[in-house]
Scaffold this motif. Structure first.
Motif, PDB file in Angstrom:
ATOM      1  N   ALA A 177       0.831  -1.205   0.000  1.00 59.15           N
ATOM      2  CA  ALA A 177       0.000   0.000   0.000  1.00 59.15           C
ATOM      3  C   ALA A 177       0.865   1.254   0.000  1.00 59.15           C
ATOM      4  N   LEU A 178       1.964   1.235   0.743  1.00 56.58           N
ATOM      5  CA  LEU A 178       2.869   2.388   0.741  1.00 56.58           C
ATOM      6  C   LEU A 178       3.583   2.528  -0.607  1.00 56.58           C
ATOM      7  N   CYS A 236      -2.494   5.019   0.467  1.00 56.56           N
ATOM      8  CA  CYS A 236      -2.944   5.630   1.718  1.00 56.56           C
ATOM      9  C   CYS A 236      -2.369   7.020   1.915  1.00 56.56           C
ATOM     10  N   ARG A 237      -2.405   7.812   0.890  1.00 52.40           N
ATOM     11  CA  ARG A 237      -1.976   9.199   1.039  1.00 52.40           C
ATOM     12  C   ARG A 237      -3.051   9.990   1.756  1.00 52.40           C
ATOM     13  N   ASP A 238      -2.600  10.919   2.559  1.00 48.65           N
ATOM     14  CA  ASP A 238      -3.545  11.800   3.244  1.00 48.65           C
ATOM     15  C   ASP A 238      -4.149  12.757   2.212  1.00 48.65           C
ATOM     16  N   GLU A 290       1.924  13.131   3.439  1.00 50.13           N
ATOM     17  CA  GLU A 290       1.724  12.374   4.676  1.00 50.13           C
ATOM     18  C   GLU A 290       0.954  11.089   4.394  1.00 50.13           C
ATOM     19  N   ILE A 291       0.926  10.204   5.402  1.00 56.44           N
ATOM     20  CA  ILE A 291       0.245   8.907   5.289  1.00 56.44           C
ATOM     21  C   ILE A 291      -0.983   8.920   6.191  1.00 56.44           C
ATOM     22  N   CYS A 334      -6.217   4.582   7.228  1.00 53.98           N
ATOM     23  CA  CYS A 334      -6.251   3.832   5.969  1.00 53.98           C
ATOM     24  C   CYS A 334      -5.288   2.653   6.027  1.00 53.98           C
ATOM     25  N   MET A 335      -4.123   2.843   6.646  1.00 51.43           N
ATOM     26  CA  MET A 335      -3.137   1.766   6.729  1.00 51.43           C
ATOM     27  C   MET A 335      -3.647   0.574   7.530  1.00 51.43           C
TER      28      MET A 335
END
Length: 103
Positions: A59-60, A65-67, A73-74, A78-79
């Motif tokens: 996912a990263l 999962c971007r803000d 930011e993450i 979502c993570m």
């Protein structure tokens, strides 16, 4: 004739195993099965941890999962809930075959 039969029966009795001392140490069997159960549980626990880690890593890497407000930011909520691949076994297979970091 009777003496011959007694000799055969005596030889048969002497060749049979000693059943009295056969089960003297039952704790050895319990120890072995306990180790098997514990190691199997450890393997399952490690597989679950690998699947979760690979899910978050993918996912990263794919920036799922971007803000929404701060793009660099993450989003941590979502993570926790992201599913970056369709099935859990895909995460496990990828993690097992790709053991070295990508360049």
């Amino acid at each position: 004739m009777k003496n011959r039969e007694e000799d055969v029966m005596e030889a048969f009795r002497q060749s049979s195993p000693d059943e009295a001392g056969l089960y003297d140490r039952p704790w050895i069997n319990h120890l072995a099965w306990t180790l098997v159960v514990l190691l199997t549980g450890l393997v399952f626990w490690m597989a679950i941890a690998i699947v979760n880690a690979e899910n978050q890593r993918n996912a990263l890497a794919n920036k799922q999962c971007r803000d929404r407000v701060f793009k660099e930011e993450i989003d941590k909520t979502c993570m926790l809930t992201v599913q970056s691949r369709e099935h859990w076994w895909e995460h496990l297979a990828y993690a097992m075959w790709h053991t070295k970091p990508q360049k």
